[in-house]
Design an enzyme around this catalytic site. Structure first.
Site: not given
Ligand code: NOJ
Length: 522
Positions: A200, A251
């Site tokens: 993440d 991500e």
């Molecule tokens: C990216 C995640 O996909 C999202 O859903 C989340 O709110 C943020 N990162 C913070 O963890």
């Protein structure tokens, strides 16, 4: 080859809260996921990625983790998670779990200890506690990814950093405990058989400890800092210590494709989501450019491209592609944006064939295979997303793409479970359900099943070549299979072929109509 299974895999994203509810409490859970694994096998996916299933107060849909080694009781137990991983594997489906290195929940024992210990205590050093200015201003004026400031003041007067919600304190990655703990968490899940980790907010964990304002120094104070690469090299070593192909998926939201590709060097992450492609509008030139730049940036590092149309954070394609501005931008999300849903659905079908034909890894977000639209008229009091609340109610937030999946034509929650679902479903949900689409040759579900089956048998390699085409057409060859998509206002002739394999909508004789994709065999 087993060890490289992810290079052309189809990975299905499960948002557990909204996928299937096994115990009737209105919240999706692991029992629900387990009961639907045969559906995923029949859809033709190689792996599932589950967004966080850990113990969490759910202040940000589970991206606020209180305990990485426990499953949230709303979802089930660790034993059920282990059973799920095993049952999925028995059906040929690998499991990828989410890890959130940037922050934890304010209910995580480390943060509780930090608060209790007071200023200057070693427990605070795992986070970023700082004093503000004498005038009572926070240490920096940075803006949170969820709007508003990035610092919250605690009772003793210090401030702590949170790039997201107040309830998601950022970890200090200069602290050895933080690094050690995450490598142990990776091992914990790899030892339980997970095949991969989705990382993440992967460009955010490292901060400039001098805390300059954004733009004040040459590097960004909290995005894409060089120190991250060493952390991910450590993670890669953990993944590589397992012989059978465990993968790291980042991500990574970065505009610069070369900065992006640095994370994909052979001793770092295996793969990362292609948000550049995802954010582009439904225009041939834009998407062609994104495809080319993706191929160009991935080739030198030898990483497979990925193709993503949506996820749990963004507007569903069936809605987005029906808008005048069909690009995606977090800052552009507004209530009451006019949408032509019929056009959006037609384009989403074509987009499914376009992405499934490209070389690399394909991600499918739950419900996109049903063509679910974004739900944009949820009652305001049903909304949960901090992105909505922190924007002062201007941003509708992300609940609209998280509405529970419909499995049956009717029933209290269209087969999601036996209780009222945690977010209300539109009345249209019954006609979009799996049961309604299952045997319909014209349904989105049938299109996805056919595309994934054909992809598996015909599009195995990584070869790719553009075909000459009109400006408004995207056309390329994958060996003897051609994919052609018409974005223009007029039908175009199909290139020469021996067989029409699959189309996203009916052809007009031997011409490809507007917003239709075709797979042809030459
Ligand atoms: C990216 C995640 O996909 C999202 O859903 C989340 O709110 C943020 N990162 C913070 O963890």
């Amino acid at each position: 080859m087993v060890a490289q299974w992810w290079r052309n895999a189809v990975i299905y994203q499960i948002y557990p809260r909204s996928f299937a509810d096994g115990n009737g409490d209105g919240v999706g859970d692991l029992a629900g996921v387990r009961s639907r694994l045969p559906y995923l096998r029949d859809l033709g996916v190689d792996a599932v990625w589950l967004t966080p299933w850990y113990a969490s107060p759910q202040a940000d849909g589970g991206y606020d983790v209180a305990d990485y080694r426990a499953i949230d009781p709303a979802f089930g137990t660790l034993a059920e998670a282990e059973a799920l991983i095993g049952e999925a594997a028995a059906l040929g489906i690998r499991t990828i779990v989410d890890v959130v290195p940037n922050h934890v929940s304010d209910e995580h024992p480390w943060f509780r200890a930090a608060l209790a210990a007071g200023p200057g205590a070693p427990e605070r050093a795992r986070f970023w506690f700082r004093d503000g200015s004498p005038a009572g201003e926070p240490p920096t004026g940075w803006t949170s990814a969820f709007s508003g400031g990035t610092w919250t003041r605690v009772e003793d007067g210090q401030w702590y950093l949170h790039l997201f919600d107040t309830r998601q304190p950022d970890l200090n990655w200069n602290h050895p405990d933080v690094r050690r703990e995450h490598e142990e968490v990776l091992r914990f899940w790899f030892d339980r058989g997970v095949a991969g980790i989705r990382i993440d907010s992967a460009t955010m964990p490292v901060k400039d400890p001098a805390f300059p304002e954004v733009g004040e120094s040459a590097d960004h104070p909290f995005l894409d800092r060089d120190e991250l690469h060493d952390i991910y090299r450590g993670w890669r070593a953990v993944a590589d210590s397992y012989a059978d192909g465990r993968v790291l998926v980042g991500e990574i939201w970065l505009d610069d494709p070369h900065r992006f590709a640095r994370y994909l060097r052979s001793d770092e992450l295996h793969s990362a989501f292609n948000f550049d492609f995802m954010m582009r509008p439904w225009e041939a030139k834009q998407l062609r450019e994104a495809i080319q730049s993706t191929l160009d940036s991935h080739a030198p590092v030898g990483a497979p491209p990925t193709w993503v149309l949506s996820n749990h954070d963004v507007t569903r394609p069936a809605t987005r592609y029906g808008r005048v501005d069909s690009s995606f931008g977090f800052n552009a999300k507004r209530f009451d944006t006019p949408t032509d849903l019929a056009r959006g659905e037609r384009r989403a079908r074509a987009a499914a064939l376009l992405t499934a034909a490209l070389p690399g890894t394909l991600y499918v977000y739950q419900g996109d295979e049903l063509g679910l639209p974004e739900v944009e008229d949820l009652p305001l009091d049903a909304l949960r997303d901090p992105m909505h609340f922190r924007s002062g109610g201007v941003d509708p937030g992300r609940d609209g793409c998280r509405v529970p999946v419909p499995w049956t034509r009717d029933g209290v929650s269209y087969g999601f479970g036996d209780g009222a679902p945690w977010l209300p479903q539109p009345t249209r949900w019954g006609s979009l359900s799996v049961a309604a689409q299952d045997a319909d040759p014209a349904s989105m579900l049938t299109l996805y099943r056919s595309a994934l089956a054909m992809r598996r048998s015909l599009l195995r390699g990584e070869e790719f070549a553009w075909l000459a085409s009109a400006e408004d057409v995207i056309a390329f060859a994958r060996g003897d299979v051609l994919c052609v998509v018409n974005f223009g206002a007029e039908p175009v002739p199909l290139p020469g072929h021996r067989e029409v394999l699959l189309t996203s909508a009916g052809l007009d004789g031997d011409r490809l109509p507007t917003d239709v994709a075709a797979w042809l065999r030459v």
